[in-house]
Design an enzyme around this catalytic site. Structure first.
Site, PDB file in Angstrom:
ATOM      1  N   ARG A  49       0.822  -1.211   0.000  1.00 26.12           N
ATOM      2  CA  ARG A  49       0.000   0.000   0.000  1.00 26.12           C
ATOM      3  C   ARG A  49       0.849   1.251   0.000  1.00 26.12           C
ATOM      4  NH1 ARG A  49      -3.997  -0.597   4.271  1.00 26.12           N
ATOM      5  NH2 ARG A  49      -5.005  -1.671   2.569  1.00 26.12           N
ATOM      6  N   TYR A  50       1.874   1.259   0.818  1.00 27.77           N
ATOM      7  CA  TYR A  50       2.769   2.418   0.881  1.00 27.77           C
ATOM      8  C   TYR A  50       3.950   2.149  -0.050  1.00 27.77           C
ATOM      9  CZ  TYR A  50       0.194   3.319   5.231  1.00 27.77           C
ATOM     10  OH  TYR A  50      -0.779   3.555   6.156  1.00 27.77           O
ATOM     11  N   ARG A  98       7.050  -0.023   1.782  1.00 24.95           N
ATOM     12  CA  ARG A  98       6.926  -1.150   2.700  1.00 24.95           C
ATOM     13  C   ARG A  98       5.740  -2.043   2.378  1.00 24.95           C
ATOM     14  NH1 ARG A  98       5.631   3.710   4.711  1.00 24.95           N
ATOM     15  NH2 ARG A  98       4.042   4.014   6.312  1.00 24.95           N
ATOM     16  N   CYS A 108      -3.045 -18.411  15.207  1.00 26.74           N
ATOM     17  CA  CYS A 108      -2.610 -17.611  16.356  1.00 26.74           C
ATOM     18  C   CYS A 108      -2.854 -18.430  17.618  1.00 26.74           C
ATOM     19  CB  CYS A 108      -3.428 -16.332  16.478  1.00 26.74           C
ATOM     20  SG  CYS A 108      -3.485 -15.343  14.981  1.00 26.74           S
ATOM     21  N   CYS A 131      -8.145 -13.384  18.930  1.00 27.24           N
ATOM     22  CA  CYS A 131      -8.662 -12.203  19.620  1.00 27.24           C
ATOM     23  C   CYS A 131     -10.017 -11.846  19.031  1.00 27.24           C
ATOM     24  CB  CYS A 131      -7.698 -11.039  19.442  1.00 27.24           C
ATOM     25  SG  CYS A 131      -5.991 -11.509  19.725  1.00 27.24           S
ATOM     26  N   CYS A 160     -10.154  -9.049  16.418  1.00 22.27           N
ATOM     27  CA  CYS A 160      -9.200  -9.104  15.300  1.00 22.27           C
ATOM     28  C   CYS A 160      -9.766  -8.466  14.035  1.00 22.27           C
ATOM     29  CB  CYS A 160      -8.826 -10.553  15.006  1.00 22.27           C
ATOM     30  SG  CYS A 160      -7.609 -10.698  13.680  1.00 22.27           S
ATOM     31  N   ARG A 180      -8.572  -9.002  11.120  1.00 26.93           N
ATOM     32  CA  ARG A 180      -8.447  -9.961  10.018  1.00 26.93           C
ATOM     33  C   ARG A 180      -9.217 -11.239  10.306  1.00 26.93           C
ATOM     34  NH1 ARG A 180      -2.485  -8.770   9.868  1.00 26.93           N
ATOM     35  NH2 ARG A 180      -2.513  -6.705   8.922  1.00 26.93           N
ATOM     36  N   ASP A 220     -11.212  -0.813  14.157  1.00 25.62           N
ATOM     37  CA  ASP A 220     -11.747  -0.425  12.850  1.00 25.62           C
ATOM     38  C   ASP A 220     -13.129  -1.001  12.542  1.00 25.62           C
ATOM     39  OD1 ASP A 220     -11.176  -2.966  11.842  1.00 25.62           O
ATOM     40  OD2 ASP A 220      -9.098  -2.354  11.505  1.00 25.62           O
ATOM     41  N   ASP A 223      -6.853   3.610  10.996  1.00 25.56           N
ATOM     42  CA  ASP A 223      -6.531   3.010   9.704  1.00 25.56           C
ATOM     43  C   ASP A 223      -7.787   3.183   8.851  1.00 25.56           C
ATOM     44  OD1 ASP A 223      -4.922   1.716   7.878  1.00 25.56           O
ATOM     45  OD2 ASP A 223      -4.332   0.137   9.282  1.00 25.56           O
ATOM     46  N   LYS A 255      -3.020   4.739   7.303  1.00 24.46           N
ATOM     47  CA  LYS A 255      -3.127   5.214   8.675  1.00 24.46           C
ATOM     48  C   LYS A 255      -3.002   6.735   8.746  1.00 24.46           C
ATOM     49  CE  LYS A 255      -1.173   0.922  10.520  1.00 24.46           C
ATOM     50  NZ  LYS A 255      -0.766   0.261   9.235  1.00 24.46           N
TER      51      LYS A 255
HETATM   52  C1  LIG Z   1       0.283  -0.469   9.040  1.00 27.20           C
HETATM   53  C2  LIG Z   1       0.727  -0.964   7.759  1.00 27.20           C
HETATM   54  C3  LIG Z   1       2.092  -1.023   7.467  1.00 27.20           C
HETATM   55  C4  LIG Z   1       3.143  -0.629   8.475  1.00 27.20           C
HETATM   56  O1  LIG Z   1       3.340   0.703   8.443  1.00 27.20           O
HETATM   57  P1  LIG Z   1       3.735   1.606   9.682  1.00 27.20           P
HETATM   58  O2  LIG Z   1       4.835   2.406   9.167  1.00 27.20           O
HETATM   59  O3  LIG Z   1       4.120   0.767  10.837  1.00 27.20           O
HETATM   60  O4  LIG Z   1       2.495   2.385   9.965  1.00 27.20           O
HETATM   61  C5  LIG Z   1       2.461  -1.429   6.206  1.00 27.20           C
HETATM   62  N1  LIG Z   1       1.547  -1.802   5.286  1.00 27.20           N
HETATM   63  C6  LIG Z   1       0.229  -1.775   5.550  1.00 27.20           C
HETATM   64  C7  LIG Z   1      -0.727  -2.211   4.503  1.00 27.20           C
HETATM   65  C8  LIG Z   1      -0.220  -1.370   6.805  1.00 27.20           C
HETATM   66  O5  LIG Z   1      -1.529  -1.375   7.070  1.00 27.20           O
HETATM   67  S1  SF4 Z   2      -5.233  -9.699  16.590  1.00 27.33           S
HETATM   68 FE1  SF4 Z   2      -5.812 -11.265  15.053  1.00 27.33          FE
HETATM   69  S2  SF4 Z   2      -3.894 -11.761  13.999  1.00 27.33           S
HETATM   70 FE2  SF4 Z   2      -3.337 -10.709  15.911  1.00 27.33          FE
HETATM   71  S3  SF4 Z   2      -2.991 -12.366  17.405  1.00 27.33           S
HETATM   72 FE3  SF4 Z   2      -5.122 -11.703  17.618  1.00 27.33          FE
HETATM   73  S4  SF4 Z   2      -6.292 -13.081  16.282  1.00 27.33           S
HETATM   74 FE4  SF4 Z   2      -4.137 -13.236  15.687  1.00 27.33          FE
END
Ligand SMILES: *Cc1c(COP(=O)(O)O)cnc(C)c1O
Ligand code: SF4
Length: 379
Positions: free
Chosen positions: A114-115, A118, A127, A131, A134, A136, A295, A332, A339
């Site tokens: 996305r960025y 990175r 996991c 959680c 979560c 995801r 979120d 986010d 973010k």
């Molecule tokens: C949060 C995030 C990152 C990590 O970026 P930071 O610099 O720690 O904010 C990288 N890629 C994605 C898609 C993210 O959501």
């Molecule tokens: S927040 Fe989601 S990905 Fe992270 S440890 Fe918990 S269940 Fe696993």
């Protein structure tokens, strides 16, 4: 004092060696209502939570994490992160399955770019604890969507081919769920790519399964140091002596430690709890990095707090704890906007002068101070 000494009745016959063995903890993950018998007293609401979230998002709790739960209080902040609630089955119009559009920004399966510099690299969907909040949950805990070796190789190849990628965040699921060999193969491959300058791990194991942080794992992490490791403590109660030991080992292995807490209603959404958590983390060598706004993922709306609440907490932290203990409060943005940071308003007024502007600031105590700002003409 550690959790073995205070373990629940159901684990009285477990040896210390087993209890502190992460594989034993993984094998004995609590998944069904029956598993919790002798560990804690499930409330009617929690029983309904189990039946109403079935097939949606699995329950999974390590015996270690269960032992941090108050056995008689369903509102316990640890318990609410691990046990299902009927509210999870509710759907609101604005909720999204993939709130951060992580799947849309995938040039190859299992990697979000996305960025510019990175990427987020998902290497497992398992996991130690699933959680309840979560983001995801659409894929975490679902063994059908787990990353295959081929997929991981594809992700690595994408990174090799893209010289703009300086920073790789290895995430999941929880990457420390992998064996040492598998994890180190990924980290080693990343270290071998010249343009990858920063390697990060996102893992909740220090919180949910600190025994995973073994000396042998740390010896190997030291070989690829420095790893930026961000973990996810949400409540002071999670900072146990075992968790502190795990953090200390990671520090000795050359890891740079950060924490990404998520603001959760009724769990940590008050200034004193966050202050207490951040103090404990600082003393353990782990810097609060983000305080994340919960979120718009499906079925976690009951955990969400208002943006104003988050700002109040930030306002309380500034000045009362060192800057190192003040995280960025981050939202986010839905749909993949990335973010953004929210900061309390400290600049109250600006009035135009000839040579300079007069600016009125409010400090952390609420007192006002005047500041002369240079008037610069930029063309
Ligand atoms: C949060 C995030 C990152 C990590 O970026 P930071 O610099 O720690 O904010 C990288 N890629 C994605 C898609 C993210 O959501
Ligand atoms: S927040 Fe989601 S990905 Fe992270 S440890 Fe918990 S269940 Fe696993």
């Amino acid at each position: 004092m550690n959790t073995y000494d205070t373990r629940p009745d159901a684990y009285q016959s477990v040896s210390l060696d087993d209890w502190t063995d992460w594989r034993w903890q993984q094998r004995h993950q609590l998944r069904a209502p029956e598993d919790f018998e002798g560990v804690l007293e499930l409330s009617d609401r929690e029983y309904r939570g189990f039946s109403q979230t079935e097939g949606d998002f699995r329950v999974g709790v390590t015996p270690y994490y269960a032992s941090l739960m108050d056995p008689s209080d369903p509102d316990c902040p640890v318990r609410r992160q691990g046990l299902p609630d009927p509210e999870e089955a509710r759907r609101a119009d604005f909720e999204r399955r993939d709130p951060l559009a992580e799947e849309e920004h995938m040039p190859v399966q299992g990697l979000t770019h996305r960025y510019p510099d990175r990427v987020l690299f998902y290497v497992t969907h398992h996991c130690p604890v699933f959680c309840r909040h979560c983001t995801r949950k659409r894929k975490v805990s679902d063994p059908k969507t787990a990353a295959s070796t081929g997929q991981i190789e594809q992700g690595l190849e994408y990174i090799r081919q893209n010289r703009d990628v300086r920073d790789v965040l290895v995430s999941g699921g929880d990457p420390l769920t992998l064996s040492d060999d598998r994890l180190m193969a990924i980290l080693g491959a990343l270290r071998d790519i010249d343009h990858v300058e920063v390697v990060r791990l996102g893992t909740r194991n220090p919180v949910t399964l600190p025994y995973r942080v073994t000396e042998s794992l740390c010896d190997r992490l030291a070989e690829v140091a420095p790893i930026y490791l961000n973990t996810h403590f949400n409540h002071p109660r999670e900072v146990t002596s075992e968790a502190q030991r795990a953090l200390r080992r990671l520090l000795s292995a050359g890891c740079v430690l950060g924490n990404q807490m998520v603001l959760l209603r009724g769990i940590n959404d008050d200034p004193e709890t966050v202050m207490d958590l951040n103090r404990r983390l600082l003393s353990a060598g782990c810097r609060p990095y983000y305080m994340l706004q919960c979120d718009m993922a499906q079925g976690i709306t009951h955990f969400r707090t208002s943006l104003r609440r988050g700002l109040e907490i930030m306002d309380h932290l500034r000045g009362r704890i060192a800057g190192m203990g003040v995280p960025d409060f981050v939202v986010d943005l839905p749909g993949g906007g990335g973010k953004v940071e929210l900061v309390p308003q400290y600049l109250e007024e600006r009035s135009r002068g000839d040579a300079f502007d007069e600016v009125v600031f409010r400090n952390w105590r609420g007192e006002t101070y005047r500041f002369a700002d240079i008037v610069e003409e930029y063309s």
